[in-house]
Design a protein around this motif. Structure first.
Motif, PDB file in Angstrom:
ATOM      1  N   VAL A  11      -6.720   1.750   1.401  1.00  0.00           N
ATOM      2  CA  VAL A  11      -6.285   1.429   0.001  1.00  0.00           C
ATOM      3  C   VAL A  11      -6.750   0.178  -0.606  1.00  0.00           C
ATOM      4  O   VAL A  11      -7.414   0.253  -1.617  1.00  0.00           O
ATOM      5  CB  VAL A  11      -4.704   1.247   0.077  1.00  0.00           C
ATOM      6  CG1 VAL A  11      -3.883   0.978  -1.607  1.00  0.00           C
ATOM      7  CG2 VAL A  11      -4.086   2.519   0.226  1.00  0.00           C
TER       8      VAL A  11
ATOM      9  N   ARG B  19       3.297  10.153  -8.620  1.00  0.00           N
ATOM     10  CA  ARG B  19       2.917   8.987  -8.324  1.00  0.00           C
ATOM     11  C   ARG B  19       4.280   8.129  -8.772  1.00  0.00           C
ATOM     12  O   ARG B  19       4.912   8.564  -9.777  1.00  0.00           O
ATOM     13  CB  ARG B  19       1.872   8.246  -8.884  1.00  0.00           C
ATOM     14  CG  ARG B  19       0.453   8.849  -8.381  1.00  0.00           C
ATOM     15  CD  ARG B  19       0.277   8.283  -6.946  1.00  0.00           C
ATOM     16  NE  ARG B  19      -1.191   8.743  -6.639  1.00  0.00           N
ATOM     17  CZ  ARG B  19      -1.875   8.534  -5.665  1.00  0.00           C
ATOM     18  NH1 ARG B  19      -1.160   7.761  -4.513  1.00  0.00           N
ATOM     19  NH2 ARG B  19      -3.150   8.795  -5.475  1.00  0.00           N
TER      20      ARG B  19
ATOM     21  N   SER C  49       0.735  -1.306   0.190  1.00  0.00           N
ATOM     22  CA  SER C  49       0.032  -0.038  -0.053  1.00  0.00           C
ATOM     23  C   SER C  49       0.766   1.133   0.044  1.00  0.00           C
ATOM     24  O   SER C  49       0.280   2.257  -0.554  1.00  0.00           O
ATOM     25  CB  SER C  49      -0.828  -0.057   1.164  1.00  0.00           C
ATOM     26  OG  SER C  49      -1.921  -1.055   1.307  1.00  0.00           O
ATOM     27  N   GLU C  50       1.933   1.086   0.736  1.00  0.00           N
ATOM     28  CA  GLU C  50       2.811   2.337   0.629  1.00  0.00           C
ATOM     29  C   GLU C  50       3.220   2.712  -0.644  1.00  0.00           C
ATOM     30  O   GLU C  50       3.480   3.907  -1.061  1.00  0.00           O
ATOM     31  CB  GLU C  50       4.216   1.840   1.728  1.00  0.00           C
ATOM     32  CG  GLU C  50       5.038   3.194   1.875  1.00  0.00           C
ATOM     33  CD  GLU C  50       5.966   3.444   0.823  1.00  0.00           C
ATOM     34  OE1 GLU C  50       6.440   4.362   0.229  1.00  0.00           O
ATOM     35  OE2 GLU C  50       6.622   2.141  -0.004  1.00  0.00           O
TER      36      GLU C  50
ATOM     37  N   ARG D  70       0.759   4.776  -2.630  1.00  0.00           N
ATOM     38  CA  ARG D  70       0.399   5.953  -2.272  1.00  0.00           C
ATOM     39  C   ARG D  70       1.707   6.689  -2.436  1.00  0.00           C
ATOM     40  O   ARG D  70       1.718   8.117  -2.637  1.00  0.00           O
ATOM     41  CB  ARG D  70       0.318   5.960  -0.914  1.00  0.00           C
ATOM     42  CG  ARG D  70      -0.963   5.284  -0.181  1.00  0.00           C
ATOM     43  CD  ARG D  70      -1.100   5.434   1.222  1.00  0.00           C
ATOM     44  NE  ARG D  70      -0.177   5.625   1.947  1.00  0.00           N
ATOM     45  CZ  ARG D  70       0.265   4.484   2.595  1.00  0.00           C
ATOM     46  NH1 ARG D  70      -0.376   3.207   2.502  1.00  0.00           N
ATOM     47  NH2 ARG D  70       1.249   4.596   3.660  1.00  0.00           N
ATOM     48  N   ARG D  71       2.947   6.077  -2.743  1.00  0.00           N
ATOM     49  CA  ARG D  71       4.181   7.031  -2.742  1.00  0.00           C
ATOM     50  C   ARG D  71       4.232   7.858  -3.929  1.00  0.00           C
ATOM     51  O   ARG D  71       3.871   7.630  -4.945  1.00  0.00           O
ATOM     52  CB  ARG D  71       5.298   5.958  -2.835  1.00  0.00           C
ATOM     53  CG  ARG D  71       6.814   6.683  -2.539  1.00  0.00           C
ATOM     54  CD  ARG D  71       7.815   5.767  -2.944  1.00  0.00           C
ATOM     55  NE  ARG D  71       7.583   4.313  -2.650  1.00  0.00           N
ATOM     56  CZ  ARG D  71       8.104   3.365  -2.982  1.00  0.00           C
ATOM     57  NH1 ARG D  71       8.921   3.235  -3.972  1.00  0.00           N
ATOM     58  NH2 ARG D  71       7.984   2.225  -2.190  1.00  0.00           N
TER      59      ARG D  71
END
Length: 334
Positions: free
Chosen positions: A188, A144, A132-133, A136-137
């Protein structure tokens, strides 16, 4: 094909699951290639520690870091990450408690492994959290880091529990960093930016497991994606011939006459033996086709998009991955 031509426009996390033996890892790898085509950047994540991604791309075992492993059709890059739950735990300890050095000491005495063994839900939270990180990163410019992330997830029988992280940690922590982390992951995984895809074969057991998995995800309010029907064999004869053969009305004598007219005979039994062998092959092909059509109808009841991927005569080598990726793009899967 542009991004707007796909069934999954707006989806950034593609979770791929399937019964063992259906080619789950191969399909996940091909999907990553398809999504990266045309200049995009995609991360392919492995969570089971089998180094399956390295095998299908014919590369050395992957370390616990994001590494470029392939160039996609028409440009684009595929990166891969094999998540190590122990390393993910150390990152977690450092992120929320500033104790990475202490975390390494705990790992040496086996406490990290002990913690994730007695609380398997925590291990799943750590693995899905790392994925998930990556979804989102953003980079320094605010863009993105990846256009999409593909997760080679656990098998169908475990996928709902694996993704339902909020429920899994409910008995571990009701407040604090673990609970907050699980809620962030759930945000997420359960969002419209995620799709959980199933890989199956046109056989009774994997099809039924796929249908059960779709129902389980929907009950947990997790986003169901599409169904990839893998290793599809072509239908080699007209429908009327297949139907007659399946019902037992196919006449081997017609084959014998045709073979005789063509001047074909073997050195032993002659035309009748060849005709008999061919008739048996036709019968087997017809029966298999009828069964596969029945399983297709069963899958249609799930109400999800379906994509058929060809059986690769040479096996799922690197060239085969690109062939599967092109088949996905042609059908709007990526």
């Amino acid at each position: 094909m542009s991004a707007r031509d796909t069934d999954w426009d707006g989806v950034r996390l593609h979770v791929v699951t399937g019964k063992g033996g259906t080619g789950k890892t191969t399909v996940a790898a091909a999907l990553a290639l398809a999504l990266a085509a045309g200049g995009r950047k995609v991360l392919l994540v492995e969570v089971e520690g089998r180094q399956g991604i390295a095998q299908v791309f014919d590369t050395p075992p992957l370390p616990y870091e994001e590494r470029k492993i392939a160039v996609a059709p028409d440009g684009g890059d595929v990166y891969a990450l094999a998540i190590d739950p122990e390393e993910a735990m150390l990152e977690y300890v450092e992120m929320f408690y500033g104790m990475r050095r202490a975390g390494k000491a705990l790992n040496k005495i086996g406490l990290v492994d002990f913690a994730t063994t007695i609380a398997p839900g925590l291990r799943d939270v750590l693995v899905t959290g790392k994925t998930s990180e990556a979804v989102r990163r953003r980079d320094k410019s605010g863009r993105r880091a990846y256009d999409a992330v593909v997760m080679d997830a656990p098998p169908t029988g475990r996928i709902t529990r694996f993704l339902n992280v909020t429920a899994e940690v409910a008995g571990l922590a009701r407040i604090g960093p673990v609970k907050n982390h699980a809620d962030l992951v759930r945000g997420v995984v359960a969002s419209p930016e995620t799709a959980v895809h199933f890989v199956t074969l046109l056989e009774e057991m994997p099809v039924q497991e796929t249908l059960d998995g779709v129902e389980s995800l929907r009950e947990a309010k997790l986003p169901v994606g599409g169904v990839f029907i893998n290793m599809v064999r072509p239908e080699l004869l007209p429908a009327a011939v297949l139907e007659a053969a399946a019902e037992g009305g196919f006449d081997p004598g017609e084959l014998a006459l045709g073979l005789k007219a063509a001047g074909l005979a073997d050195g032993g039994g002659g035309v009748p033996s060849i005709a008999g062998a061919l008739a048996a092959e036709v019968k087997e092909h017809a029966l298999r086709t009828v069964l596969e059509q029945r399983e297709r109808r069963s899958l249609a009841e799930a109400g999800t998009p379906r994509y058929e991927l060809p059986l690769l005569p040479e096996g799922a080598d690197l060239a085969g991955l690109y062939e599967l990726a092109e088949a996905m793009r042609a059908q709007g899967a990526a």
